[in-house]
Design an enzyme around this catalytic site. Structure first.
Site, PDB file in Angstrom:
ATOM      1  N   GLY A 123       0.837  -1.196   0.000  1.00  0.00           N
ATOM      2  CA  GLY A 123       0.000   0.000   0.000  1.00  0.00           C
ATOM      3  C   GLY A 123       0.871   1.243   0.000  1.00  0.00           C
ATOM      4  N   GLU A 124       0.347   2.337   0.547  1.00  0.00           N
ATOM      5  CA  GLU A 124       1.051   3.613   0.687  1.00  0.00           C
ATOM      6  C   GLU A 124       1.257   4.343  -0.630  1.00  0.00           C
ATOM      7  OE1 GLU A 124       4.791   3.055   2.657  1.00  0.00           O
ATOM      8  OE2 GLU A 124       3.950   1.891   4.316  1.00  0.00           O
ATOM      9  N   GLY A 125       0.903   3.742  -1.764  1.00  0.00           N
ATOM     10  CA  GLY A 125       1.274   4.287  -3.066  1.00  0.00           C
ATOM     11  C   GLY A 125       2.591   3.720  -3.561  1.00  0.00           C
TER      12      GLY A 125
END
Length: 348
Positions: free
Chosen positions: A317-319
């Site tokens: 996740g997180e980009g």
């Protein structure tokens, strides 16, 4: 039912880009997906070659999900307190997405949209869009009030506008919130009418016992919400989160401003699926950065008509996955900008 005016990419630029690609010093189609992406960027920018992607912005929407306190628990391998700790990690610059974004010159901003912590000492700007602390446990109650869902969505729109006004040429939605893969899977299941068993994944790395409990939580949430998926804002209210609503607004906001959006993993794709229900034309401005290991992302991407650029087995996740696709987009643009033409070759 859309209330948004979504621009149309420049098809003449796409055609001109494809004609140029076909005439470059290579066999027709030899650069495969790079050619498709190059033409897509040309249409998005309305020029051949497209503009250089110099200003890339990652916005990480952080918030806690009440589903981590669901009956039976175990939807994540990590405690909810990790969310607040990770906000500080983003601000310190040593999270995964910070490191990966630095490799491509992308900026990372974090937004506390619903972290269940006061985050003392964190800059006030981080929490200026905060809607609430945490969200309801979707197996037994609504995640948000209708007003909160709207406000979070509108916050995402504003954040996209602010990024574009500051010069962003590519937007990447990131996410941080323990329990977010459960929320994402539930949104996808409700939106597409799928059973929990088909969309549930291991998220942060839960074991088989945890996976069974997570499936039961999603099943309970779907039963409780009933047919509320027919309205996207009711869906966000019942089964989403402030993070999901804000991310939906953000990806739609980029499309509204004719700025490409590079989706990340399962959470951003689930939010994009809801945004697509609000304004279907917005998907013209989205690309899928990478393939997540979560099953629900594949269902969302199929509905959105998107094919991931990378497949690296990521689930952070997180980009973090999307930023790794930025060099591929830059390479696609470089093909149009730098390669010579077959007509210019001296083969006589």
């Amino acid at each position: 039912m859309t209330e948004f005016d979504i621009p149309v990419p420049d098809e003449r630029a796409r055609t001109a880009a494809q004609d140029r690609l076909d005439g470059l010093v290579k066999p027709v189609g030899a650069l495969g997906r790079l050619e498709e992406l190059a033409a897509w960027l040309a249409a998005a920018h309305g020029s051949v070659p497209p503009a250089e992607l110099e200003d890339v912005r990652v916005v990480v929407f952080a918030g806690d999900h009440g589903v981590t306190r669901a009956a039976g628990g175990g939807v994540s391998a990590y405690p909810r307190e990790v969310t607040a700790a990770m906000v500080r990690a983003f601000l310190s610059g040593f999270s995964g997405v910070n490191v990966l974004a630095a490799q491509v010159g992308a900026r990372v901003d974090v937004v506390d949209i619903a972290v269940d912590d006061d985050l003392d000492g964190v800059p006030e700007a981080v929490a200026r869009h905060k809607i609430r602390r945490g969200s309801g446990s979707i197996d037994s109650e609504d995640a948000l009030s209708p007003d909160e869902a709207r406000r979070a969505f509108e916050a995402g729109l504003r954040i996209a506008d602010e990024a574009v006004d500051a010069g962003a040429q590519l937007l990447i939605p990131g996410d941080m919130g323990i329990g977010n893969s459960t929320v994402a899977a539930t949104l996808v299941a409700a939106s597409l009418g799928l059973p929990a068993g088909e969309v549930v994944g291991t998220g942060t790395g839960i074991d088989e016992v945890g996976l069974s409990g997570k499936t039961a939580v999603i099943e309970a949430a779907l039963r409780r919400a009933g047919d509320r998926a027919s309205d996207p804002f009711d869906l966000l209210t019942a089964l989403g989160s402030a993070c999901a609503a804000a991310t939906a607004g953000f990806v739609l906001g980029g499309a509204r401003r004719a700025v490409p959006v590079l989706l990340d993993g399962v959470f951003s794709c689930a939010a994009a699926l809801v945004a697509h229900d609000i304004a279907p034309e917005a998907a013209r401005w989205w690309l899928a950065g990478h393939r997540s290991t979560e099953p629900s992302q594949a269902f969302a991407l199929k509905t959105l008509g998107l094919k991931p650029i990378l497949d690296l087995g990521l689930r952070l996740g997180e980009g973090s996955g999307a930023v790794q696709a930025v060099p591929t987009l830059r390479a696609a643009r470089g093909v149009l900008a730098g390669m010579g033409s077959l007509a210019d070759l001296d083969i006589g």
